[in-house]
Design an enzyme around this catalytic site. Structure first.
Site, PDB file in Angstrom:
ATOM      1  NE  ARG A 189      -2.006  -1.567   3.521  1.00 36.61           N
ATOM      2  CZ  ARG A 189      -2.441  -1.715   4.883  1.00 36.61           C
ATOM      3  NH1 ARG A 189      -3.644  -1.344   5.340  1.00 36.61           N
ATOM      4  NH2 ARG A 189      -1.501  -2.487   5.657  1.00 36.61           N
TER       5      ARG A 189
ATOM      6  CE  LYS B   9       0.927  -2.008   9.693  1.00 35.38           C
ATOM      7  NZ  LYS B   9      -0.189  -2.250  10.394  1.00 35.38           N
TER       8      LYS B   9
ATOM      9  CE1 TYR C  97      -5.383   2.655  10.410  1.00 41.23           C
ATOM     10  CE2 TYR C  97      -4.186   2.112   8.342  1.00 41.23           C
ATOM     11  CZ  TYR C  97      -5.375   2.421   8.903  1.00 41.23           C
ATOM     12  OH  TYR C  97      -6.627   2.304   8.223  1.00 41.23           O
TER      13      TYR C  97
ATOM     14  CG  HIS D 199      -1.681  -0.658  15.043  1.00 39.46           C
ATOM     15  ND1 HIS D 199      -3.166  -0.729  15.501  1.00 39.46           N
ATOM     16  CD2 HIS D 199      -1.427  -0.642  14.047  1.00 39.46           C
ATOM     17  CE1 HIS D 199      -3.790  -0.934  14.340  1.00 39.46           C
ATOM     18  NE2 HIS D 199      -2.794  -0.720  13.209  1.00 39.46           N
TER      19      HIS D 199
ATOM     20  CD  GLU E 285      -3.616   3.191  15.533  1.00 37.27           C
ATOM     21  OE1 GLU E 285      -2.687   2.713  16.309  1.00 37.27           O
ATOM     22  OE2 GLU E 285      -3.415   3.472  14.330  1.00 37.27           O
TER      23      GLU E 285
ATOM     24  CG  ASP F 132      -2.057  -4.312  13.026  1.00 41.35           C
ATOM     25  OD1 ASP F 132      -0.792  -4.622  12.629  1.00 41.35           O
ATOM     26  OD2 ASP F 132      -2.798  -4.121  11.877  1.00 41.35           O
TER      27      ASP F 132
END
Length: 364
Positions: free
Chosen positions: A15, A75, A94, A96, A118, A270
């Site tokens: 991505r 990511k 993101y 996490h 998120e 994740d």
């Protein structure tokens, strides 16, 4: 504002954080968009498409990171990217962090303003930047789970829907949120028997009303989960507490009592995973055995379908990226309470309670 878009470096992460359509909008709004050469190739987007949209192609990750005021990714940064973090950078991706202490410490040490997709949360508690990837992960979980059920992959050798004269497989979905519903819908579509387990009775009623008698529901408890797992062929773990580490709802003892060759897919990996035996895996090596069962714990599942996922992600993130670029982080957050909830680390301190609690730290 200068907006950097680097190439993702996580295993099989194809991505990219921005499409040419997104770049076109940001350039038209007066910003410079710096895209690392080749960043979009995995999503079937070449450099020329970005150039045509007005973006500037830069040669290296150092160029994309180093010149940016706002760095957008898909990511979380990995260790090789920690050196790019700095106090005057706003990172939007993101993160996490509850499951990643090294990155948390690196962001704190660097003084970077780190905003997590998120944990951006609307007043109705929905997570607008997580929803599209949860939809994809939910659908993929059944595809990858059914693949892992093949005998050649170590599974029970069952077809989810069976055929006439044979039993159908049973799928248990733990967590009835966005990812869980999409997993249940796909499993039903393939003919599987499906049970959804959740703590929220109103949500279970909603799912029963939506899908009629096609699926069963159970209120979540240790006892109920253990009982459901003894007859399950495929288990999807899709439990989410925004920003926090996922609770371990499936114990090793429960797995030991499951059918040999059963498969467990942990969408929550994740955030640390919701199965006791879970550990992150990659698309190159996605599964491992626990007792006589197969675990699938790939930490970037939507990276397997980047042509879909990149576009879905930009559709969701672009309004927020545009707001930060136009107003700067402080003003954008002050005017949008949902965006403000995305802040995880700023000025050398953790700002999100769930992250601090996960690591036994404080937000002070």
């Amino acid at each position: 504002m200068k907006i950097g878009v680097p190439t993702e470096v996580k295993n099989n992460e194809n991505r990219v954080a921005l499409t040419p359509a997104g770049a076109d909008r940001l350039v038209r709004e007066g910003h410079r968009v710096l895209v690392q050469s080749g960043a979009g190739v995995g999503s079937s987007i070449d450099d020329d498409a970005y150039r045509a949209a007005g973006a500037e192609i830069v040669a290296t990750a150092a160029d994309a990171w180093g010149e940016a005021d706002l760095l957008i990714k898909v990511k979380e940064p990995v260790a090789e990217e920690y050196g790019f973090l700095r106090p005057d950078l706003t990172l939007f991706t993101y993160l996490h962090l509850a499951a990643d202490r090294p990155l948390t410490e690196a962001l704190v040490a660097a003084g970077t303003t780190a905003v997590a997709y998120e944990t951006v949360q609307l007043p109705d508690r929905t997570l607008p930047l997580l929803v599209p990837m949860s939809e994809i992960a939910g659908r993929l979980s059944v595809i990858m789970g059914s693949h892992s059920l093949l005998r050649s992959q170590g599974g029970r050798g069952m077809l989810l829907g069976g055929i006439a004269g044979t039993p159908r497989a049973k799928t248990v979905v733990i967590g009835g949120g966005v990812a869980g519903e999409h997993a249940a819908a796909n499993a039903l579509g393939l003919g599987s028997k499906v049970t959804v387990v959740d703590v929220a009775l109103p949500r279970l009623r909603e799912l029963e009303h939506r899908y009629g008698g096609a699926l069963e529901t159970r209120a979540s408890s240790r006892y109920d989960i253990a009982e459901e797992l003894t007859t399950a062929d495929l288990v999807i773990g899709s439990v989410l507490i925004p920003g926090a580490a996922a609770p371990k709802l499936v114990t090793d003892d429960m797995v030991a009592a499951m059918k040999p060759g059963s498969v467990l897919v942990d969408i929550a990996i994740d955030q640390g995973g919701c199965f006791e035996g879970s550990r992150p895996t990659t698309h190159d090596d996605p599964t491992f055995a626990v007792h006589d069962s197969i675990y699938y714990c790939v930490a970037n599942m939507p990276g397997a379908v980047p042509t879909t996922a990149t576009r879905a992600l930009t559709n969701a993130t672009l309004p927020y990226v545009s707001a930060i670029a136009a107003k700067g982080w402080e003003r954008a957050a002050s005017e949008d309470a949902a965006l403000a909830k995305g802040l995880n680390v700023q000025g050398g301190r953790i700002t999100l309670d769930a992250v601090a609690q996960a690591h036994g730290l404080t937000t002070d």
